[in-house]
Design a protein around this motif. Structure first.
Motif, PDB file in Angstrom:
ATOM      1  N   ASP A  80     -27.719   1.428  16.157  1.00  0.00           N
ATOM      2  CA  ASP A  80     -27.393   2.104  17.271  1.00  0.00           C
ATOM      3  C   ASP A  80     -28.626   3.356  17.333  1.00  0.00           C
ATOM      4  N   MET A  81     -29.102   3.661  16.142  1.00  0.00           N
ATOM      5  CA  MET A  81     -29.918   4.677  16.074  1.00  0.00           C
ATOM      6  C   MET A  81     -30.954   4.385  14.961  1.00  0.00           C
ATOM      7  N   ALA A  82     -32.390   4.987  15.239  1.00  0.00           N
ATOM      8  CA  ALA A  82     -33.205   4.765  14.125  1.00  0.00           C
ATOM      9  C   ALA A  82     -34.119   5.840  14.023  1.00  0.00           C
ATOM     10  N   TRP A  83     -34.925   6.158  12.857  1.00  0.00           N
ATOM     11  CA  TRP A  83     -35.848   7.026  12.673  1.00  0.00           C
ATOM     12  C   TRP A  83     -37.279   6.293  12.690  1.00  0.00           C
ATOM     13  N   LEU A  84     -37.936   6.570  13.807  1.00  0.00           N
ATOM     14  CA  LEU A  84     -38.935   5.625  14.111  1.00  0.00           C
ATOM     15  C   LEU A  84     -40.267   6.538  14.051  1.00  0.00           C
ATOM     16  N   GLY A  85     -41.373   5.826  13.590  1.00  0.00           N
ATOM     17  CA  GLY A  85     -42.661   6.409  14.097  1.00  0.00           C
ATOM     18  C   GLY A  85     -43.031   6.320  15.394  1.00  0.00           C
ATOM     19  N   GLY A  86     -44.171   7.077  15.831  1.00  0.00           N
ATOM     20  CA  GLY A  86     -44.534   7.007  17.243  1.00  0.00           C
ATOM     21  C   GLY A  86     -44.782   5.694  17.585  1.00  0.00           C
ATOM     22  N   PHE A  87     -45.385   4.870  16.740  1.00  0.00           N
ATOM     23  CA  PHE A  87     -46.047   3.681  17.110  1.00  0.00           C
ATOM     24  C   PHE A  87     -44.746   2.673  17.123  1.00  0.00           C
ATOM     25  N   THR A  88     -43.766   2.650  16.140  1.00  0.00           N
ATOM     26  CA  THR A  88     -42.656   1.858  16.177  1.00  0.00           C
ATOM     27  C   THR A  88     -41.889   2.097  17.240  1.00  0.00           C
ATOM     28  N   TYR A  89     -41.670   3.439  17.884  1.00  0.00           N
ATOM     29  CA  TYR A  89     -41.056   3.642  19.170  1.00  0.00           C
ATOM     30  C   TYR A  89     -41.679   2.979  20.305  1.00  0.00           C
ATOM     31  N   VAL A  90     -43.104   3.115  20.423  1.00  0.00           N
ATOM     32  CA  VAL A  90     -43.689   2.434  21.417  1.00  0.00           C
ATOM     33  C   VAL A  90     -43.447   0.928  21.407  1.00  0.00           C
ATOM     34  N   GLN A  91     -43.608   0.292  20.102  1.00  0.00           N
ATOM     35  CA  GLN A  91     -43.169  -0.988  20.028  1.00  0.00           C
ATOM     36  C   GLN A  91     -41.906  -1.561  20.450  1.00  0.00           C
ATOM     37  N   ALA A  92     -40.662  -0.614  20.226  1.00  0.00           N
ATOM     38  CA  ALA A  92     -39.396  -0.916  20.605  1.00  0.00           C
ATOM     39  C   ALA A  92     -39.302  -0.602  22.239  1.00  0.00           C
ATOM     40  N   LYS A  93     -39.989   0.415  22.747  1.00  0.00           N
ATOM     41  CA  LYS A  93     -39.951   0.550  24.125  1.00  0.00           C
ATOM     42  C   LYS A  93     -40.318  -0.597  24.872  1.00  0.00           C
ATOM     43  N   GLU A  94     -41.561  -1.355  24.070  1.00  0.00           N
ATOM     44  CA  GLU A  94     -42.201  -2.613  24.862  1.00  0.00           C
ATOM     45  C   GLU A  94     -41.073  -3.884  24.818  1.00  0.00           C
ATOM     46  N   ARG A  95     -40.236  -3.700  23.941  1.00  0.00           N
ATOM     47  CA  ARG A  95     -39.321  -4.838  23.822  1.00  0.00           C
ATOM     48  C   ARG A  95     -38.015  -4.816  24.459  1.00  0.00           C
ATOM     49  N   GLY A  96     -37.670  -3.458  24.689  1.00  0.00           N
ATOM     50  CA  GLY A  96     -36.091  -3.361  25.354  1.00  0.00           C
ATOM     51  C   GLY A  96     -36.074  -1.763  25.662  1.00  0.00           C
ATOM     52  N   LYS A  97     -34.804  -1.421  26.380  1.00  0.00           N
ATOM     53  CA  LYS A  97     -34.533  -0.125  26.426  1.00  0.00           C
ATOM     54  C   LYS A  97     -34.151   0.516  25.419  1.00  0.00           C
ATOM     55  N   VAL A  98     -34.939   1.672  25.067  1.00  0.00           N
ATOM     56  CA  VAL A  98     -34.494   2.671  23.975  1.00  0.00           C
ATOM     57  C   VAL A  98     -34.838   4.167  24.630  1.00  0.00           C
ATOM     58  N   VAL A  99     -34.163   5.036  23.951  1.00  0.00           N
ATOM     59  CA  VAL A  99     -34.295   6.483  24.371  1.00  0.00           C
ATOM     60  C   VAL A  99     -34.483   7.441  23.130  1.00  0.00           C
ATOM     61  N   PRO A 100     -35.563   7.859  23.179  1.00  0.00           N
ATOM     62  CA  PRO A 100     -35.908   8.805  22.079  1.00  0.00           C
ATOM     63  C   PRO A 100     -35.023  10.189  22.456  1.00  0.00           C
ATOM     64  N   LEU A 101     -34.460  10.693  21.320  1.00  0.00           N
ATOM     65  CA  LEU A 101     -33.697  11.794  21.674  1.00  0.00           C
ATOM     66  C   LEU A 101     -34.307  13.120  20.987  1.00  0.00           C
ATOM     67  N   VAL A 102     -34.731  13.293  19.789  1.00  0.00           N
ATOM     68  CA  VAL A 102     -35.105  14.427  19.376  1.00  0.00           C
ATOM     69  C   VAL A 102     -36.344  14.152  18.106  1.00  0.00           C
ATOM     70  N   GLN A 103     -36.948  15.127  17.955  1.00  0.00           N
ATOM     71  CA  GLN A 103     -38.155  15.042  16.648  1.00  0.00           C
ATOM     72  C   GLN A 103     -38.046  16.166  15.908  1.00  0.00           C
ATOM     73  N   THR A 215     -54.373  16.231  15.445  1.00  0.00           N
ATOM     74  CA  THR A 215     -53.109  16.141  15.746  1.00  0.00           C
ATOM     75  C   THR A 215     -52.648  15.076  16.611  1.00  0.00           C
ATOM     76  N   PHE A 216     -51.261  14.451  16.313  1.00  0.00           N
ATOM     77  CA  PHE A 216     -50.635  13.700  17.270  1.00  0.00           C
ATOM     78  C   PHE A 216     -49.152  13.785  17.248  1.00  0.00           C
ATOM     79  N   TYR A 217     -48.462  13.208  18.130  1.00  0.00           N
ATOM     80  CA  TYR A 217     -46.917  13.219  18.181  1.00  0.00           C
ATOM     81  C   TYR A 217     -46.579  12.000  17.323  1.00  0.00           C
ATOM     82  N   ASP A 218     -45.496  12.242  16.409  1.00  0.00           N
ATOM     83  CA  ASP A 218     -45.318  11.288  15.572  1.00  0.00           C
ATOM     84  C   ASP A 218     -43.681  11.179  15.731  1.00  0.00           C
ATOM     85  N   TYR A 219     -42.965  10.943  14.310  1.00  0.00           N
ATOM     86  CA  TYR A 219     -41.643  10.744  14.159  1.00  0.00           C
ATOM     87  C   TYR A 219     -40.552  11.141  15.215  1.00  0.00           C
ATOM     88  N   ASN A 220     -39.517  10.232  15.396  1.00  0.00           N
ATOM     89  CA  ASN A 220     -38.646  10.672  16.413  1.00  0.00           C
ATOM     90  C   ASN A 220     -37.113   9.959  16.047  1.00  0.00           C
TER      91      ASN A 220
END
Length: 283
Positions: A80-103, A215-220
């Motif tokens: 249901d929920m995962a601690w992702l890095g910025g890149f894995t979030y982008v990969q997940a977004k490419e594959r399906g509907k996901v919602v980043p909540l907090v970082q 600097t860059f945005y990362d985990y969420n």
């Protein structure tokens, strides 16, 4: 007889509903394995207990073997929920509907470190030309994507600049590789580097920092898109409620290496997505 059939049918439906309710009453959580499994479990335990209290439901940590497994599990509704890095979030977004909540607030200005072998006399990236180099996981934002991206911005193409490029699989493993002489340089998450230094797990006579990325945005913390909207709001509220002045919350925040959590949004990761496409890591 008819009453019996109806009663039986109702019982079956009630049982099915109970099973569904029981399944919904468990929040299945995972995280990219950017550190040793035991460390991930240690970091999550107090947070999991806190979320159980705040959400009024069981929270189960589901360990995985690699980064790709987290993305697959989240986008196929296995977790249901995962601690992702910025890149894995982008990969997940490419594959399906996901919602980043907090970082973490720290993730709004994250960095990576380039490290080098002291024994090999590595003091800068220039000293690594023709030498061996290690990234973390191929899917890691701070252990691969962004360090690679910023190297290429300096006209350093890893596969031709270094003698060979390897992937350690995790940030702490990269440090161990450089310290042992397995490779002469590497890149890792700045937060993990700081944690290892503070814990006395970095031998300064064997490995040193030779550079830091911009600097860059990362985990969420990201949830599957089909997760109940009300539960999404409750999860967000629970993270935003964490207060460093509260002793119980302070322990959780310290383990997460966070001063506090803040809300996030998909737009924050457009830079990561652009970097991934430019680096040829996202089709």
């Amino acid at each position: 007889m008819s009453f019996t059939k109806k009663t039986f049918a109702a019982a079956v439906m009630l049982a099915a509903a109970s099973v569904a309710l029981a399944e919904e009453a468990v929040l299945r959580v995972s995280a990219i394995p950017d550190e040793a499994p035991t460390e991930l479990q240690r970091k999550f335990a107090p947070l999991g207990s806190y979320l159980e209290k705040e959400l009024g439901m069981k929270v189960q940590f589901v360990p995985v073997t690699d980064y790709a497994a987290v993305v697959t599990a989240l986008t196929s509704d296995k977790i249901d929920m995962a601690w992702l890095g910025g890149f894995t979030y982008v990969q997940a977004k490419e594959r399906g509907k996901v919602v980043p909540l907090v970082q973490r607030e720290e993730d709004t200005k994250f960095t990576s470190k380039y490290i080098g072998s002291v024994a090999a006399g590595i003091n800068s990236l220039k000293d690594l030309k023709g030498k061996s180099f290690a990234f973390g996981s191929a899917s890691s934002t701070s252990g691969h994507l962004m360090p690679r991206y910023f190297l290429q911005k300096q006209n350093i193409k890893p596969e031709t600049y270094f003698k060979n490029v390897a992937y350690s699989g995790a940030h702490d493993a990269t440090v161990a590789w450089v310290a042992s002489g397995k490779v002469e340089g590497g890149a890792l998450n700045a937060s993990v580097w700081d944690k290892l230094v503070e814990a006395g797990k970095v031998d300064a006579t064997k490995v040193k920092v030779i550079g830091t990325t911009p600097t860059f945005y990362d985990y969420n913390w990201t949830v599957r898109g089909s997760l109940d909207a009300k539960l999404q709001k409750k999860i967000t509220a629970a993270f935003l409620k964490l207060d460093p002045k509260n002793p119980e919350h302070q322990q959780i925040l310290e383990l997460q290496r966070a001063t506090r959590f803040v809300g996030t949004k998909p737009e924050n990761y457009k830079g990561i997505e652009a970097a991934a496409r430019e680096a040829g890591l996202l089709k």
